[in-house]
Design a protein around this motif. Sequence first.
Motif, PDB file in Angstrom:
ATOM      1  N   TYR A   1       0.815  -1.095   0.253  1.00 29.93           N
ATOM      2  CA  TYR A   1       0.075   0.048   0.171  1.00 29.93           C
ATOM      3  C   TYR A   1       0.974   1.208   0.021  1.00 29.93           C
ATOM      4  N   ILE A   2       1.970   1.269   0.725  1.00 27.57           N
ATOM      5  CA  ILE A   2       2.967   2.364   0.762  1.00 27.57           C
ATOM      6  C   ILE A   2       3.170   2.739  -0.753  1.00 27.57           C
ATOM      7  N   ASP A   3       3.961   1.673  -1.517  1.00 21.53           N
ATOM      8  CA  ASP A   3       4.471   1.610  -2.733  1.00 21.53           C
ATOM      9  C   ASP A   3       3.282   2.080  -3.662  1.00 21.53           C
ATOM     10  N   ALA A   4       2.221   1.600  -3.499  1.00 25.04           N
ATOM     11  CA  ALA A   4       1.002   1.917  -4.395  1.00 25.04           C
ATOM     12  C   ALA A   4       0.613   3.372  -4.390  1.00 25.04           C
ATOM     13  N   ALA A   5       0.643   3.857  -2.973  1.00 22.70           N
ATOM     14  CA  ALA A   5       0.176   5.180  -2.552  1.00 22.70           C
ATOM     15  C   ALA A   5       1.261   6.322  -3.305  1.00 22.70           C
ATOM     16  N   GLU A   6       2.514   5.773  -3.234  1.00 25.35           N
ATOM     17  CA  GLU A   6       3.675   6.627  -3.705  1.00 25.35           C
ATOM     18  C   GLU A   6       3.492   6.794  -5.433  1.00 25.35           C
ATOM     19  N   ASP A   7       3.171   5.734  -5.838  1.00 27.11           N
ATOM     20  CA  ASP A   7       2.977   5.461  -7.330  1.00 27.11           C
ATOM     21  C   ASP A   7       1.691   6.412  -7.653  1.00 27.11           C
ATOM     22  N   TRP A   8       0.759   6.359  -6.952  1.00 25.30           N
ATOM     23  CA  TRP A   8      -0.423   7.192  -7.353  1.00 25.30           C
ATOM     24  C   TRP A   8      -0.236   8.729  -7.199  1.00 25.30           C
ATOM     25  N   PHE A   9       0.567   9.009  -6.136  1.00 31.97           N
ATOM     26  CA  PHE A   9       1.104  10.381  -6.178  1.00 31.97           C
ATOM     27  C   PHE A   9       1.751  10.719  -7.098  1.00 31.97           C
ATOM     28  N   GLN A  10       2.658  10.020  -7.324  1.00 28.73           N
ATOM     29  CA  GLN A  10       3.722  10.199  -8.559  1.00 28.73           C
ATOM     30  C   GLN A  10       2.904  10.403  -9.707  1.00 28.73           C
ATOM     31  N   GLY A  11       2.058   9.649 -10.304  1.00 25.50           N
ATOM     32  CA  GLY A  11       1.375   9.628 -11.355  1.00 25.50           C
ATOM     33  C   GLY A  11       0.561  10.822 -11.434  1.00 25.50           C
ATOM     34  N   GLN A  12      -0.170  11.178 -10.336  1.00 29.98           N
ATOM     35  CA  GLN A  12      -1.014  12.427 -10.281  1.00 29.98           C
ATOM     36  C   GLN A  12      -0.080  13.756 -10.370  1.00 29.98           C
ATOM     37  N   THR A  13       0.956  13.893 -10.083  1.00 29.40           N
ATOM     38  CA  THR A  13       1.625  14.898  -9.799  1.00 29.40           C
ATOM     39  C   THR A  13       2.861  15.049 -11.106  1.00 29.40           C
ATOM     40  N   GLY A  14       3.409  13.848 -11.585  1.00 23.55           N
ATOM     41  CA  GLY A  14       4.508  13.848 -12.287  1.00 23.55           C
ATOM     42  C   GLY A  14       5.774  14.196 -11.670  1.00 23.55           C
ATOM     43  N   ARG A  15       5.699  13.950 -10.309  1.00 17.34           N
ATOM     44  CA  ARG A  15       6.948  14.341  -9.741  1.00 17.34           C
ATOM     45  C   ARG A  15       7.404  12.979  -8.933  1.00 17.34           C
ATOM     46  N   VAL A  16       8.875  12.724  -9.125  1.00 15.80           N
ATOM     47  CA  VAL A  16       9.367  11.390  -8.534  1.00 15.80           C
ATOM     48  C   VAL A  16       9.684  11.852  -6.927  1.00 15.80           C
ATOM     49  N   LEU A  17       8.943  11.095  -6.038  1.00 15.05           N
ATOM     50  CA  LEU A  17       9.039  11.550  -4.742  1.00 15.05           C
ATOM     51  C   LEU A  17      10.637  11.008  -4.036  1.00 15.05           C
ATOM     52  N   ALA A  18      11.419  10.226  -4.706  1.00 13.90           N
ATOM     53  CA  ALA A  18      12.373   9.659  -4.145  1.00 13.90           C
ATOM     54  C   ALA A  18      13.542  10.989  -4.537  1.00 13.90           C
ATOM     55  N   GLU A  19      13.051  11.834  -5.558  1.00  9.91           N
ATOM     56  CA  GLU A  19      14.039  12.959  -5.998  1.00  9.91           C
ATOM     57  C   GLU A  19      13.762  14.420  -5.332  1.00  9.91           C
ATOM     58  N   MET A  20      12.674  14.239  -4.467  1.00 12.56           N
ATOM     59  CA  MET A  20      12.448  15.423  -3.640  1.00 12.56           C
ATOM     60  C   MET A  20      12.984  15.391  -2.605  1.00 12.56           C
ATOM     61  N   GLN A  21      14.124  16.486  -2.164  1.00 17.38           N
ATOM     62  CA  GLN A  21      14.731  16.495  -0.780  1.00 17.38           C
ATOM     63  C   GLN A  21      14.516  17.740  -0.183  1.00 17.38           C
ATOM     64  N   PRO A  22      14.259  17.889   1.106  1.00 23.61           N
ATOM     65  CA  PRO A  22      13.299  16.864   1.835  1.00 23.61           C
ATOM     66  C   PRO A  22      12.166  16.964   1.245  1.00 23.61           C
ATOM     67  N   LEU A  23      11.447  15.742   1.538  1.00 22.78           N
ATOM     68  CA  LEU A  23      10.061  15.486   1.303  1.00 22.78           C
ATOM     69  C   LEU A  23       8.918  16.503   2.221  1.00 22.78           C
TER      70      LEU A  23
END
Length: 91
Positions: free
Chosen positions: A27-49
């Motif tokens: 669910y964590i992975d899916a939630a992050e994928d959903w958010f990235q798909g909605q925003t076009g931003r890769v969460l792992a590349e955002m420092q700090p989140l």
Amino acid sequence: MSSVTLSLAKAHLNIDHSGDDELLQLYIDAAEDWFQGQTGRVLAEMQPLPADIKLAVLKLVGFYFMQREAVSFGDAVRLAPYGVQAVANSY
């Protein structure tokens, strides 16, 4: 690397056992994928989140864990809570 740790998700959901760990990580992975798909931003590349994104991911994990299916309210079917969608829209 996840923006939300398994231990943080378990604390958010008040889970104190390991029986659902694999499901929660999914669910964590899916939630992050959903958010990235909605925003076009890769969460792992955002420092700090930003805290609002982290909270939105946690809320989406909770939604997935508690609902397990898409939820229908009247004529609308929601795949994410409004608060989560609002945060995604701001990015």
